[in-house]
Scaffold this active site. Structure first.
Site, short mmCIF file in Angstrom:
data_model
loop_
_atom_site.label_atom_id
_atom_site.label_comp_id
_atom_site.label_asym_id
_atom_site.label_seq_id
_atom_site.Cartn_x
_atom_site.Cartn_y
_atom_site.Cartn_z
N CYS A 131 4.75 -4.83 6.88
CA CYS A 131 4.14 -5.45 8.24
C CYS A 131 4.43 -4.54 9.34
CB CYS A 131 4.91 -6.64 8.59
SG CYS A 131 6.79 -6.26 8.38
N HIS A 257 6.15 -7.27 15.61
CA HIS A 257 6.61 -5.69 15.52
C HIS A 257 6.06 -5.15 16.61
CE1 HIS A 257 8.91 -6.91 12.31
NE2 HIS A 257 8.37 -6.32 11.38
#
EC number: 1.2.1.11
Length: 344
Positions: A131, A257
């Site tokens: 990710c 993130h």
């Protein structure tokens, strides 16, 4: 007639996959859900009907022969065991774990970056990147095409959902345990007991842990998250000699993130040029200040705070900030976008 399977359908990413399949009206005539024996037998509503979750441990090559595409998000161990079975039955597997990413015979694909790699199947398996890498690639690829990427220095600030449900539950429980004593941390980091550290090396609530992932026992003192960033960037961009240095940090954010990226190029590239390129890039949204909260729930990688890197001569360096939803584009969405490429 197209049949699609979701393996790990009841998990954190599997739930997002199911939502996206409906939202995007994925062209499947039949959908099958698989999970561990613990979740098998459960009924899930999908497109107005109830579908019973099948036990992955009972799957046989014969029972899987109708499946065209299988989306895996059940962890590396399950993927290693069952992805070849689905592939042998004739399905193309798109796997969200790290199990196949370093395999030279398995393409590693970001749908906006290297979609044609889907035509290089040897084992019938396509890997989905980590990710953190995923958030960066749609941003870096068009800049590389313009100026030739040669070096990356990256710091990532990764949400607890990247550690699975255990990470989310740990942060929530620690915040609740500290309660109104949180302001006491202003003067004393030990003022309140956050309780069980869960999957982390220290409490994550009201803290920052410069140790995301697991330490790799190879003498580098890097975590696997940091090595994934290097290895996957090289493979996706087709730059085997790209220099990449990363530090991956876990932060008390539930989803999203964020990366600060120092990128060095072979040719000069200005902030204005970068903004123009990224403003037109697929899978990218140009903003003033990217944040994980702003990124949560949307498809694009947010990019902003673009500056010239003063440590690199001749305008060959840029500094930028990227935020992306690690569960959506960082996992489920890219998997489904790859599947869409396969059924076109």
């Amino acid at each position: 007639m197209t049949t699609i399977a979701v393996v790990g359908a009841t998990g954190q990413v599997g739930q997002v996959m199911r939502t996206l399949l409906e939202e995007r009206n994925f062209p499947a005539d039949t959908v099958r859900f698989f999970a561990s024996p613990r979740s098998a037998g459960r009924k899930i509503e999908f497109r107005g009907t109830e579908i019973e979750v099948e036990d992955i441990t009972q799957a046989t090559e014969e029972s899987l022969k109708d499946i065209d595409v299988a989306l895996f998000s059940a962890g590396g161990t399950a993927s290693k065991q069952y992805a070849p079975l689905f592939a042998a039955a004739g399905a193309t597997v798109v796997d969200n774990s790290s199990a196949w990413r370093k395999d030279d015979e398995v393409p590693l694909i970001v749908s906006e970056v290297n979609p044609s790699d889907k035509d290089s199947l040897v084992k019938g398996i396509i890997a989905n990147p980590n990710c953190t890498t995923m958030a960066a690639m749609p941003v870096l690829k068009p800049l590389h095409d313009a100026a030739g990427l040669v070096k990356l220095h990256v710091s990532s600030y990764q949400a607890v959902s990247g550690s699975g449900l255990a990470g989310v539950e740990t942060l929530a429980k620690q915040v609740a345990a500290v309660g109104d004593h949180n302001v006491e941390f202003v003067h004393d980091g030990q003022a309140a007991d956050a309780g069980d550290v869960g999957p982390y090396v220290s409490p994550i609530a009201y803290n920052v842990l410069p140790f995301a992932g697991n330490l790799v026992d190879d003498g580098t003192f890097e975590t696997d998250e940091e090595q994934k960033l290097r290895n996957e960037s090289r493979k996706i961009l087709g730059l085997p000699d790209l220099k990449v240095s990363g530090t991956c940090v876990r932060v008390p954010v539930f989803t999203g993130h964020t990366l600060t990226i120092h990128a060095e190029f072979d040719k000069a590239i200005t902030v204005e040029q970068a903004q123009e390129i990224l403003g037109a890039a697929s899978g990218v949204k140009l903003v003033d200040v990217p944040t994980p909260l702003a990124a949560a729930g949307i498809d694009e990688s947010l990019v902003g705070r673009i500056r010239q890197d003063s440590t690199v001569d001749d305008n060959r360096g840029l500094v930028l900030v990227v935020s992306g939803d690690n569960l959506r584009k960082g996992a489920a969405l890219n998997t489904i976008q790859i599947a869409e490429l396969l059924v076109k």
